[in-house]
Design an enzyme around this catalytic site. Structure first.
Site, mmCIF file in Angstrom:
data_model
loop_
_atom_site.group_PDB
_atom_site.id
_atom_site.type_symbol
_atom_site.label_atom_id
_atom_site.label_comp_id
_atom_site.label_asym_id
_atom_site.label_seq_id
_atom_site.Cartn_x
_atom_site.Cartn_y
_atom_site.Cartn_z
ATOM 1 N N SER A 290 8.144 1.713 -2.621
ATOM 2 C CA SER A 290 6.782 2.101 -2.266
ATOM 3 C C SER A 290 5.746 1.184 -2.907
ATOM 4 C CB SER A 290 6.557 3.566 -2.647
ATOM 5 O OG SER A 290 5.372 4.073 -2.093
ATOM 6 N N ASP B 278 0.095 0.461 1.110
ATOM 7 C CA ASP B 278 0.988 0.029 0.039
ATOM 8 C C ASP B 278 2.226 -0.621 0.654
ATOM 9 O OD1 ASP B 278 2.230 2.296 1.014
ATOM 10 O OD2 ASP B 278 2.886 3.010 -0.950
ATOM 11 N N ASP C 254 5.246 0.154 1.482
ATOM 12 C CA ASP C 254 5.984 0.751 2.601
ATOM 13 C C ASP C 254 5.066 1.486 3.562
ATOM 14 O OD1 ASP C 254 5.440 2.872 0.871
ATOM 15 O OD2 ASP C 254 7.319 3.904 1.302
ATOM 16 N N ASP D 20 3.134 4.059 3.445
ATOM 17 C CA ASP D 20 2.991 5.515 3.535
ATOM 18 C C ASP D 20 1.758 6.008 2.781
ATOM 19 O OD1 ASP D 20 3.888 5.223 0.921
ATOM 20 O OD2 ASP D 20 5.439 6.775 1.062
#
EC number: 5.4.2.10
Length: 448
Positions: free
Chosen positions: A102, A241, A243, A245
């Site tokens: 992440s 960010d 990834d 999400d």
């Protein structure tokens, strides 16, 4: 007791336990056997990843483990985390896997799992998988080993789903948007979608090299996008960010708005339109007291959960709510997605700009936040500083300092070896005093 799984799957520094290729192989075999046993379905799994260098290693190790138990593996390549939830359901898979840490830096990586419904696995499922990792599993016979192939259109299918969540016919013509993709999973998808919707796009953080994900860019470093918005005279900035999400919004003046402000805007709008299910927003204990007051003034409830978007989603599903998220920028719109989707939430913010005709600076200040201070203290493996009597005493004293005029929250991070000390108080002198006293006590306990 859980040893592998944290609040968001398995995570750590690449080539250090538990994030080694050997462990990924064992995890792949364990989760494959678990879903062969539980699903009784098509024995199909989809795997996505972000742009970290170690992603290739873990993709291959997990694939080998899964195939060894008879699971057929579909490789999506670099895609946002929410795309994995979507593709798991779309491709009728038994399991989805995302390889990502992440918002963490490139040396870290992680593995998180989605069930056939596209939602993250339950704590109980993760505990059973941990037991199977520890004990080992039976492998498939040679003629039942799984097959592996790549899926080339995953990001396009995800992009169409994101656009379908918007008001029909919405276009962003005339809107100049800086989009910071954090050199991560959305580095191609996000600019493409914005361009398709008619925006004048200024992309940054779109040159991943395997080592620069989240480095000086993205939602955890919004200064880069803030400077770009001002320099390019943009109307707004969208920061994702690694990834994708999470999302943070930058107004045309360069000011940063966190997830609380975005949730406030969406909740108020949805409530006015009669489509806020349950009459409440779901957020975590970290969300600002100002958000709670803003919602209360409009007759909207606030359901608080533990930190972690998985707990937000669990409460949403339990209570029938359709909007939730975190101050950090995870925004969950369950009418359209099964997990936090930074790009989708950012586009809905842009939709509000177009609908209202207001500048982003008006929309990002939905409420005045109560002063909040957050500090972190790093600790070593095996240490339990919160158990120290001196720390417990410092916490009690800090609560006495606030004396009902604010709130104090101390917790262990679920993704990093950090103790997080957060407080809110209108009196900033008391706020600083309360936080610093606890931080000092925790730091002393770590060094003892």
């Amino acid at each position: 007791m859980r040893k592998l799984f944290g609040t968001d799957g398995v995570r750590g520094t690449a080539n250090t336990h538990p994030m080694t290729a050997e462990m990924a192989l064992r995890i792949g075999a364990a989760v494959g056997r678990y879903f062969r046993r539980e699903a009784g379905g098509v024995h199909r799994v989809v795997i996505g990843k972000d742009t970290r260098l170690s992603g290739y290693m873990f993709e291959n190790a997990l694939t080998a483990g899964l195939a060894s138990t008879g699971m057929n593996v579909l490789l999506l390549g670099p895609v946002p985390t929410p795309a994995v939830g979507l593709m798991t359901r779309s491709m009728r898979a038994d399991l989805g896997v995302m390889i990502s840490a992440s918002h963490n830096s490139a040396e870290d990586n992680g593995i998180k799992f989605f069930g056939p419904d596209g939602f993250k696995l339950s704590d109980q499922a993760e505990m059973e998988i941990e037991e199977m990792v520890a004990t080992g599993v039976r492998l498939a016979q040679a003629h039942n080993i799984g097959r592996v192939r790549r899926v080339d259109d995953a990001r396009f299918r995800y992009g169409e789903r994101v656009k379908s969540s918007l008001t029909r016919g919405l276009r962003l013509d005339g809107l100049k948007v800086v989009v910071d993709c954090a050199n991560g999973a959305a580095h191609r998808t996000a600019p493409e979608i914005l361009w398709e919707l008619g925006a004048d796009v200024v992309p940054i953080g779109t040159s991943p090299d395997g080592l620069n994900i989240n480095r000086g860019c993205g939602s955890t470093c919004p200064r880069t996008a803030s400077e770009a918005v001002v320099a390019h005279g943009a109307d707004v900035g969208i920061c994702l960010d690694g990834d994708a999400d999470r999302v943070i919004v930058i107004d045309q003046l360069g000011n940063v708005a966190d997830g609380d402000q975005i949730m406030a805007l969406l909740a108020a709008r949805w409530a006015a339109e009669g489509r806020l299910q349950g009459g409440a927003l779901v957020a975590t204990v970290m969300s600002n007291l100002g958000l709670e007051r803003f919602l209360g003034d409009r007759g909207i409830g606030l359901e608080r959960t533990a930190v972690g978007d998985r707990y937000v989603v669990e409460r949403m599903r339990e209570g029938g709510f359709n909007l939730g998220g975190e101050q950090s920028g995870h925004i969950v719109m369950s009418d359209f997605a099964t997990t936090g989707d930074g790009l989708m939430a950012g586009l809905h913010f842009l939709g509000e700009m177009m609908r209202s005709g207001q500048p982003s600076s008006e929309l990002v200040r939905q409420f005045v936040p109560v002063p909040q201070l957050l500090k972190n203290v790093r600790f070593a493996k095996g240490q339990t500083p919160l158990d120290a009597a001196s720390v417990q005493s410092a916490i009690a004293e800090a609560e006495g300092v606030l004396n009902g005029s604010g709130r104090l929250l101390i917790r262990k991070s679920g993704t990093e070896p950090l103790i997080r000390v957060m407080a809110e108080c209108e009196d900033e002198a008391l706020l600083t005093r309360a936080v610093d006293s606890v931080v000092e006590a925790v730091a002393d306990a770590v060094q003892a």
